[in-house]
Design a protein around this motif. Structure first.
Motif, PDB file in Angstrom:
ATOM      1  N   GLU A 147     -11.195   1.480  -1.450  1.00 34.00           N
ATOM      2  CA  GLU A 147     -11.701   1.239  -0.098  1.00 34.00           C
ATOM      3  C   GLU A 147     -12.315   2.503   0.504  1.00 34.00           C
ATOM      4  O   GLU A 147     -12.862   2.451   1.601  1.00 34.00           O
ATOM      5  N   ARG A 148     -12.229   3.649  -0.240  1.00 31.98           N
ATOM      6  CA  ARG A 148     -12.752   4.908   0.305  1.00 31.98           C
ATOM      7  C   ARG A 148     -14.211   5.066  -0.118  1.00 31.98           C
ATOM      8  O   ARG A 148     -14.508   5.176  -1.314  1.00 31.98           O
TER       9      ARG A 148
ATOM     10  N   ASP B 294      -1.812  -3.586  -0.818  1.00 33.86           N
ATOM     11  CA  ASP B 294      -1.927  -2.627  -1.911  1.00 33.86           C
ATOM     12  C   ASP B 294      -1.541  -3.306  -3.224  1.00 33.86           C
ATOM     13  O   ASP B 294      -1.347  -4.523  -3.277  1.00 33.86           O
TER      14      ASP B 294
ATOM     15  N   ARG C 226      -9.106   1.073  -7.459  1.00 28.26           N
ATOM     16  CA  ARG C 226      -8.757   2.236  -6.652  1.00 28.26           C
ATOM     17  C   ARG C 226      -8.144   3.347  -7.487  1.00 28.26           C
ATOM     18  O   ARG C 226      -7.185   3.138  -8.226  1.00 28.26           O
TER      19      ARG C 226
ATOM     20  N   PRO D  49       4.054   0.269   1.270  1.00 25.47           N
ATOM     21  CA  PRO D  49       2.766  -0.114   1.854  1.00 25.47           C
ATOM     22  C   PRO D  49       1.809   1.057   1.944  1.00 25.47           C
ATOM     23  O   PRO D  49       2.122   2.082   2.543  1.00 25.47           O
ATOM     24  N   PHE D  50       0.630   0.880   1.337  1.00 28.96           N
ATOM     25  CA  PHE D  50      -0.446   1.853   1.452  1.00 28.96           C
ATOM     26  C   PHE D  50       0.003   3.257   1.111  1.00 28.96           C
ATOM     27  O   PHE D  50      -0.457   4.223   1.680  1.00 28.96           O
ATOM     28  N   ARG D  51       0.924   3.384   0.161  1.00 33.35           N
ATOM     29  CA  ARG D  51       1.515   4.691  -0.051  1.00 33.35           C
ATOM     30  C   ARG D  51       0.506   5.687  -0.547  1.00 33.35           C
ATOM     31  O   ARG D  51       0.671   6.882  -0.396  1.00 33.35           O
ATOM     32  N   SER D  52      -0.566   5.243  -1.191  1.00 28.20           N
ATOM     33  CA  SER D  52      -1.462   6.246  -1.748  1.00 28.20           C
ATOM     34  C   SER D  52      -2.774   6.355  -0.985  1.00 28.20           C
ATOM     35  O   SER D  52      -3.767   6.800  -1.508  1.00 28.20           O
ATOM     36  N   LEU D  53      -2.752   5.931   0.276  1.00 28.43           N
ATOM     37  CA  LEU D  53      -3.948   6.121   1.088  1.00 28.43           C
ATOM     38  C   LEU D  53      -4.176   7.604   1.328  1.00 28.43           C
ATOM     39  O   LEU D  53      -3.243   8.390   1.322  1.00 28.43           O
ATOM     40  N   PRO D  54      -5.417   7.990   1.595  1.00 29.51           N
ATOM     41  CA  PRO D  54      -5.687   9.415   1.811  1.00 29.51           C
ATOM     42  C   PRO D  54      -4.946   9.976   3.028  1.00 29.51           C
ATOM     43  O   PRO D  54      -4.352  11.037   2.958  1.00 29.51           O
TER      44      PRO D  54
ATOM     45  N   ASP E  39      -3.614   8.891  -7.420  1.00 33.04           N
ATOM     46  CA  ASP E  39      -3.622  10.319  -7.088  1.00 33.04           C
ATOM     47  C   ASP E  39      -3.680  11.211  -8.317  1.00 33.04           C
ATOM     48  O   ASP E  39      -4.070  12.375  -8.222  1.00 33.04           O
TER      49      ASP E  39
ATOM     50  N   HIS F 149       4.667   7.232  -7.314  1.00 35.42           N
ATOM     51  CA  HIS F 149       4.915   5.916  -6.732  1.00 35.42           C
ATOM     52  C   HIS F 149       6.215   5.851  -5.951  1.00 35.42           C
ATOM     53  O   HIS F 149       6.706   4.793  -5.643  1.00 35.42           O
TER      54      HIS F 149
ATOM     55  N   ARG G 167      -2.210   9.969   4.259  1.00 35.57           N
ATOM     56  CA  ARG G 167      -0.875   9.481   3.987  1.00 35.57           C
ATOM     57  C   ARG G 167       0.097   9.773   5.117  1.00 35.57           C
ATOM     58  O   ARG G 167       0.891   8.931   5.494  1.00 35.57           O
TER      59      ARG G 167
END
Lengths: 563, 563
Positions: A495-496, A354, A466, B41-46, A469, B36, B48
């Motif tokens: 990546e979405r 990330d 990217r 790691p990857f905290r803002s992936l969908p 939110d 934030h 979540r």
């Protein structure tokens, strides 16, 4: 096929003795071969007699370690290729911590170019440089030196190339620890009196017109060596961390570049270097008067790449971590000290990463390469510190040692708005930061510490970044450094698939052109991030060189592609 | 300016505590900043929620070593950038000499792409590859595994990306020493059923149309890693021997290239990637109907380089020894398995060196890089040995260990004339050797040992090669290797101004165009020599890959510049 007697079969068993079997082939060649029977080094130079003594001298000095003659009976076919041995370079004498004192008493020979010559009544001082380091070898010659007539006659002058052999002795002067008490000198190549790089200082502008000779100056020699060290440190850093170097394509007919103006690459225009008289109607056209691209080399318009990133992503999403290091191009008509039409870029791409990983990697990378040159290019860095940018060593040491600071774009704007400083360009959330803003942040607000600004408004950043939110910003980052401003720019990539397609739509970009880039999101998409770094900016940052045209051997700018 | 209170001044004294002074700036940003506050790691992936458990899993596994959260009181401006740490790659488990046995009992997490999935009644075998090495991590999943529903539902399929966490255990199977007994699996990115790289073998021709996905196959992953190793070994060899990497220019308006067909680089044709409808009459022309080059970017015709050698010589005659490593271009309409329009070249240039030094350097270089991949790419080389070219490891070991043989062109012709073999092309002194001749010499006459042929007739070689005393030949050399034929070509350069000018005259070349090249002979000329090596040919030689289009990530050939 008589395999048992064939050279192949016999050579495989015992390479050497069996070579004699080949002698049946060798009669016709003896005439030519005798011309190679002289000792190897420079055996066929015009001044052969002269150079034979050079060689002898070199050999008995015990320093010019040329390979032995291959012991091979005459008249056979095929000799062994000799062993590769480094000749003695000045860096190996003066570049050591003892500055050569350990070699006092040794008989050595060096080769290089005459930088200066001071003929005094009893003795002549000659500075010889071979480009392996900044230091010259100071050579002291009396009239008893073999070959001194070439000095007296004026044949040995600034710019000439020479072979000198003698004894390393402690130096009387304060500028160096050792010097060479010469026994023998041989002029290798004269220098015409028109040699443009004489001792008097010449401007960098003038030297750009002599790009083929400027590496013979202190400044450009030092820049070339530090540039080399930065490049190697780059490879070392990424290799040590498991990144794979990927060569992204230079020519591309892909429609999904589009950042900046591109150069067209074509064979439709007859490529004769002999004449510039090219009739326009030699270019093939269709019935409608359009250029007939189907007849071009690639069957459609092709361009020089502006970035290897999108291609790099394809390999990162297969090999995990990759980096590119290759040339990129911008056809922007900017005649500034910060722009080149051709420059080298380093673009790492990290899979399963990330924006935080990205910033951490960029920071570690920059600190690594800076530490590398501080440790390995001490003499050149001292030179820059004295002559190009006072304090550069402190500035770089700071970068290598200090923690880097990160703050959001929004915080950065806030900081700039509250700054007690008048800026030329207004500061407003949603506008890109200008160079003056970037330099204020890193140089003044954070006192020379590199600052990473992150989470920029999406409207001023590229489509592939990217979305955060908040819906307003993207996971982008710029690393700002003193003197240069933005040195590194990067982002986490979108990546979405659905977000990326929506973004392309909203920017009116043609999704079909991006089919392969979208495929990476269709098949096992992973979070990934990367950054880009203009290598010549890094060279400027690391050497203090003002104009980017002096940070690359042969700069290409509007109106200029000489050499 | 209130310097005493400014962030700059305070930061210089004690970076951390003093950051609090900056808090006055930070109010406006808190809204954005809270997004934030999740672990990095990857905290803002969908997904979540899903990924938070991933993270927790990763952290307690003790393996996914993400940096700690920076301890920073809320509401301050500027955080420290985190430390860069490598995540655990499969190569670090299976690439060790013990093939992972040392990790038995450890809890680890890996990320990668699913290569195959075998669902059996009680247990599922999943092969995960992350591209760091050829080996997959075999993952064994029972129905009790957290996240197993994603396997059952079919979401985890070939090509999908996953995070898996579990315990390293000895493997029951014979193909690997260890496997991963999975405790938890998270699907990172689905793979659409249209994924073109399924388990069944697909042809290399088909994969060229999927150049963005082909590095996910065993063959192209291995080629990419070995290509990378060869590139790094190249840099290491030259750096260890004191050579300086020089970037020769890619675009050149210099008139003294001329070897082979060139691509024209221009901005006269509007560079829009959006449409191919370009009216011919948009190109500026003079009153005579000629193309108006004065309006082009460089003010005259410019081309893509075909070789960096002449530029390299300028730096060699200043810094002693240099090498280039960059892309070069040929606009030849050759649709063969041996030609690319864009390829990478390595061109070293040695000052104070003759042809013997040149051959010795080329030999040492080739042996070094071959030894490097044999030592460092064992698994990939075993793969090539089994699937691409049986016996390649022996062939390369031979190259690394055997003495190379040199013989003159004249001897080579003699040898070919006496050969008990019918050649397609006739053999005659004065004609260039064809590939069949070259391969006969190295493969049959010298049984697989590389052979350097030297002293070619001057009429079949380039103008810059040094004339031998016989007046008929030049100090050129070609290194021939099994399978590939000519891999390296080099020469000693003509350093004598009068000889070089006479040669240009006899070839009707315009001396004015070569002014800077001739300058190198005017000012301190030195004997020097160099060679060139097509990097993709080296990749072919080292991997056994048949078609050169498979030796570069994105091949450019007539009619093809996709991606």
């Amino acid at each position: 096929m008589a395999a048992a007697l064939s050279p192949a079969a016999s050579l495989q068993l015992r390479p050497y003795p069996t070579l004699r079997l080949l002698s049946l082939y060798s009669r016709a060649s003896t005439t030519l071969r005798t011309s190679h029977s002289l000792p190897p080094p420079f055996r066929s130079l015009p001044r052969r007699r002269c150079l034979c003594t050079v060689i002898t001298g070199a050999l008995y000095s015990g320093e010019r370690t040329k390979r032995e003659l291959v012991e091979k009976p005459r008249g056979e076919l095929g000799e062994r290729v000799g062993e590769f041995r480094r000749r003695l370079k000045i860096a190996e004498i003066k570049g050591k911590p003892d500055e050569g004192l350990g070699r006092v008493g040794q008989s050595i020979a060096v080769m290089g170019w005459v930088r200066t010559l001071r003929v005094q009544s009893s003795v002549t001082f000659m500075e010889v440089n071979d480009g392996s380091c900044l230091s010259n070898m100071q050579c002291v010659l009396g009239s008893e030196v073999e070959g001194y007539d070439q000095v007296e006659s004026g044949s040995v002058s600034t710019g000439a190339s020479v072979w000198v052999q003698g004894e390393v002795v402690p130096s009387q002067g304060s500028k160096q620890k050792v010097e060479l008490k010469v026994k023998k000198i041989v002029l290798l190549g004269k220098s015409d009196p028109s040699y443009p790089i004489q001792k008097k200082r010449v401007s960098k502008e003038f030297l750009r017109t002599k790009a083929h000779l400027r590496p013979r100056t202190n400044t450009f020699g030092a820049v070339a060596r530090v540039r080399n060290a930065l490049a190697f440190a780059t490879h070392k850093f990424f290799q040590e961390n498991g990144f794979v170097w990927v060569s992204s394509p230079i020519i591309t007919a892909s429609d999904c570049e589009g950042a900046g103006e591109q150069f067209c690459v074509t064979t439709l225009i007859p490529s004769s270097g002999e004449t510039t008289d090219t009739p326009l109607d030699t270019i093939p056209k269709t019935n409608n008067g359009l250029i007939d691209w189907s007849q071009d080399f690639f069957g459609k318009p092709a361009f020089l790449t502006v970035s290897g990133q999108l291609n790099g992503e394809t390999y990162a999403t297969a090999l995990s971590d990759i980096y590119t290091f290759g040339p990129t191009f911008r056809a922007e008509n900017s005649n500034t000290s910060r722009h080149l039409a051709e420059f080298w870029m380093i673009e790492p791409e990290l899979a399963f990463a990330d924006l935080d990983d990205d910033m951490a990697c960029a920071t570690a990378y920059l600190q690594y390469v800076v530490r590398h040159i501080l440790d390995n290019c001490k003499e050149d860095m001292e030179f820059f510190n004295t002559w190009i940018e006072k304090g550069i060593i402190d500035r770089l040491s700071n970068v290598a040692e200090k923690d880097f600071v990160q703050l959001t774009y929004t915080d950065a704007v806030e900081l700039l708005l509250k700054a007690k400083k008048k800026f030329e360009f207004p500061v407003k959330w949603g506008c890109d930061l200008q160079s003056e803003h970037e330099r204020y942040i890193t140089e003044e607000a954070f006192g020379g510490c590199p600052v990473v600004v992150r989470d920029y408004p999406k409207d001023i950043k590229a489509f592939y970044m990217r979305q955060n939110d908040d819906g307003k910003t993207v996971a982008a980052m710029d690393m700002l450094v003193p003197r240069v401003g933005e040195l590194i720019g990067g982002s986490q990539r979108e990546e979405r698939l659905d977000y990326l397609e929506a973004r392309l739509d909203s920017l009116n970009l043609n999704k079909d052109s991006y089919w392969w880039y979208l495929d990476l999101r269709r098949y096992g998409s992973v979070p990934h991030a990367g950054f880009g770094l203009g290598f010549e900016r890094l060279v400027q940052f690391a050497t203090g060189i003002d104009n980017i045209r002096d940070a690359i051997p042969f700069p290409r700018t509007p109106g200029s592609a000489e050499f």
